[in-house]
Design an enzyme around this catalytic site. Structure first.
Site, short mmCIF file in Angstrom:
data_model
loop_
_atom_site.label_atom_id
_atom_site.label_comp_id
_atom_site.label_asym_id
_atom_site.label_seq_id
_atom_site.Cartn_x
_atom_site.Cartn_y
_atom_site.Cartn_z
N TYR A 47 18.44 -21.46 10.05
CA TYR A 47 18.63 -22.09 8.74
C TYR A 47 17.39 -22.90 8.34
CZ TYR A 47 23.60 -20.80 8.64
OH TYR A 47 24.81 -20.11 8.62
N PRO A 203 32.95 -19.62 1.04
CA PRO A 203 34.34 -19.60 0.55
C PRO A 203 34.44 -19.64 -0.98
CG PRO A 203 33.75 -21.77 1.40
CD PRO A 203 32.63 -20.85 1.77
N LEU A 204 33.36 -20.07 -1.64
CA LEU A 204 33.35 -20.10 -3.11
C LEU A 204 32.40 -19.04 -3.64
CD1 LEU A 204 33.21 -24.01 -3.45
CD2 LEU A 204 35.24 -22.53 -3.45
N GLY A 206 29.48 -18.40 -2.75
CA GLY A 206 28.11 -18.90 -2.90
C GLY A 206 27.89 -19.55 -4.26
N GLY A 207 28.97 -19.94 -4.95
CA GLY A 207 28.86 -20.56 -6.28
C GLY A 207 29.21 -19.58 -7.40
N PHE A 210 32.07 -20.11 -9.90
CA PHE A 210 31.92 -21.00 -11.06
C PHE A 210 30.98 -20.41 -12.10
CE2 PHE A 210 32.46 -23.28 -7.11
CZ PHE A 210 33.68 -23.89 -7.34
P1 NAP Z 1 29.93 -21.72 -0.92
O1 NAP Z 1 30.78 -22.93 -0.96
O2 NAP Z 1 30.57 -20.41 -1.24
O3 NAP Z 1 28.71 -21.91 -1.93
C1 NAP Z 1 28.09 -23.15 -2.06
C2 NAP Z 1 27.31 -23.13 -3.35
O4 NAP Z 1 28.23 -23.20 -4.45
C3 NAP Z 1 26.37 -24.31 -3.47
O5 NAP Z 1 25.15 -23.88 -4.01
C4 NAP Z 1 27.11 -25.22 -4.42
O6 NAP Z 1 26.25 -26.00 -5.21
C5 NAP Z 1 27.80 -24.22 -5.33
N1 NAP Z 1 28.85 -24.84 -6.11
C6 NAP Z 1 28.94 -24.87 -7.45
N2 NAP Z 1 30.00 -25.55 -7.86
C7 NAP Z 1 30.64 -25.98 -6.78
C8 NAP Z 1 31.83 -26.73 -6.58
N3 NAP Z 1 32.61 -27.17 -7.57
N4 NAP Z 1 32.15 -27.01 -5.31
C9 NAP Z 1 31.40 -26.58 -4.31
N5 NAP Z 1 30.25 -25.86 -4.43
C10 NAP Z 1 29.89 -25.55 -5.66
O7 NAP Z 1 29.30 -21.70 0.52
P2 NAP Z 1 27.86 -21.18 1.12
O8 NAP Z 1 26.89 -22.28 0.99
O9 NAP Z 1 27.49 -19.85 0.57
O10 NAP Z 1 28.28 -20.99 2.65
C11 NAP Z 1 28.90 -22.08 3.36
C12 NAP Z 1 28.40 -22.14 4.78
O11 NAP Z 1 28.75 -20.94 5.45
C13 NAP Z 1 26.89 -22.26 4.98
O12 NAP Z 1 26.40 -23.57 4.84
C14 NAP Z 1 26.75 -21.77 6.40
O13 NAP Z 1 27.06 -22.83 7.30
C15 NAP Z 1 27.81 -20.70 6.50
N6 NAP Z 1 27.26 -19.32 6.34
C16 NAP Z 1 27.33 -18.48 7.41
C17 NAP Z 1 26.85 -17.19 7.31
C18 NAP Z 1 26.93 -16.27 8.50
O14 NAP Z 1 26.35 -15.16 8.46
N7 NAP Z 1 27.64 -16.65 9.55
C19 NAP Z 1 26.28 -16.72 6.11
C20 NAP Z 1 26.24 -17.61 5.02
C21 NAP Z 1 26.74 -18.91 5.15
P3 NAP Z 1 26.17 -27.59 -4.94
O15 NAP Z 1 25.38 -27.76 -3.69
O16 NAP Z 1 25.47 -28.09 -6.14
O17 NAP Z 1 27.55 -28.12 -4.81
#
Ligand code: NAP
Length: 291
Positions: A47, A203-204, A206-207, A210
């Site tokens: 990361y 879970p969202l 990746g944004g 929204f």
């Molecule tokens: P996500 O929650 O689907 O997406 C987060 C993104 O959504 C952020 O950029 C966030 O922006 C945005 N967003 C916009 N509005 C939001 C709201 N109301 N609430 C929350 N978020 C909002 O998760 P993700 O970051 O893609 O993944 C989560 C975690 O999963 C990663 O940090 C990592 O630990 C893990 N992961 C694992 C793998 C794997 O291969 N094992 C791959 C990808 C990710 P803001 O920051 O402005 O809130």
């Protein structure tokens, strides 16, 4: 480590290097997460281009009491072409003993800790020798460097092959109201069957939940908004509640640096969706009703 030792919502650090937090602000962010009951933190060696574990480790070093109050999940097995790893000529997967042992030592150093609570193989290595990996896991466990093991992005037969040789505690997979493949391909069924609570990434979406302007995102958003009005919850909270409704008892991983976003995730633990609510979201995502 019993898998119950992880918190029901896990904080993901994939994007942490973009949050612009100095060390005192990182300590505050971790404290706020702990205050919300989020005690598990999801990392990977790669990361931030091999930088985020050290980002977190600096906070742990600044506030040494934190380490005993939280669990560290990290991953290994991907070799990025990056200045921090000059020996990597192409992007590839590596589950060899030498790579796993070196990777864990690097992670321990960067995280400023003596142990990793849960180590995951980040992606299925097509050249994996499961007996050799199980042997390496035993070495790491006997040394006290890693307490428990799991996989990420593994198909059911790949997980089963390794699980027969060394007990795993989870499969960390992509799942959201916009990405439901794990519901259809047997991945979540296997978790339910084996009692391995999955960790769910993005879970969202990746944004996209929204901001997405495509037809699927618009359909799903409309249903989540309607359910949100019904339950007095935000779109994000209903999306987490939808994930939590699955019998595999998943643990969603947040992706935001905003404390409000962590709060929206935790709020989902109190939002009971009916099976009909759940299928409404499924139908919106698929674009058709069940057969
Ligand atoms: P996500 O929650 O689907 O997406 C987060 C993104 O959504 C952020 O950029 C966030 O922006 C945005 N967003 C916009 N509005 C939001 C709201 N109301 N609430 C929350 N978020 C909002 O998760 P993700 O970051 O893609 O993944 C989560 C975690 O999963 C990663 O940090 C990592 O630990 C893990 N992961 C694992 C793998 C794997 O291969 N094992 C791959 C990808 C990710 P803001 O920051 O402005 O809130």
């Amino acid at each position: 480590m019993p898998s119950t030792a992880l918190s029901p919502i896990i904080a993901g650090l994939w994007r942490a290097h973009t949050w612009g937090l100095d060390v005192p602000a990182r300590v505050r962010w971790i404290e706020q997460a702990l205050g919300l009951g989020i005690t598990s933190f999801d990392h990977a060696d790669i990361y931030g281009g091999y930088s985020v574990e050290a980002w977190f480790g600096e906070a742990l070093a600044a506030a040494p009491g934190l380490r005993e109050r939280l669990q560290i999940v990290t991953k290994c097995g991907i070799r990025l072409v990056h200045p921090a790893r000059s020996g990597h000529a192409i992007k590839s997967y590596d589950s060899s003993r030498a790579h796993l042992l070196a990777s864990v030592d690097n992670s321990l150093r960067a995280l400023r800790t003596d142990r990793i609570d849960l180590l995951l193989l980040h992606r299925p290595d097509l050249l994996m020798d499961p007996d050799a990996v199980a042997d390496t896991f035993r070495t790491l466990q006997a040394a006290g460097k890693v307490l428990a093991f799991g996989v990420s992005n593994h198909q059911p037969p790949q997980l089963a092959m390794l699980h027969r040789r060394h007990a795993l505690v989870t499969n960390q997979i992509e799942c959201s109201p916009l990405q439901m493949q794990a519901l259809a391909d047997g991945t979540l069924d296997q978790c339910t069957d084996l009692g391995l609570r999955p960790m769910l990434w993005s879970p969202l979406g990746g944004g996209r939940l929204f901001s997405g302007q495509d037809a699927q995102a618009q359909r799903v958003r409309a249903v989540l908004e309607a359910l949100g009005r019904q339950h007095g919850a935000s779109v994000a909270t209903v999306a987490y509640a939808w994930l939590l409704r699955h019998p595999s008892r998943p643990r969603p991983i947040t992706g935001s640096g905003r404390t409000d976003a962590l709060r929206e995730a935790v709020a989902a633990l109190e939002v009971p969706l009916s099976a009909e609510d759940w299928y409404r979201v499924w139908q919106a995502s698929m674009g058709h009703e069940v057969a």
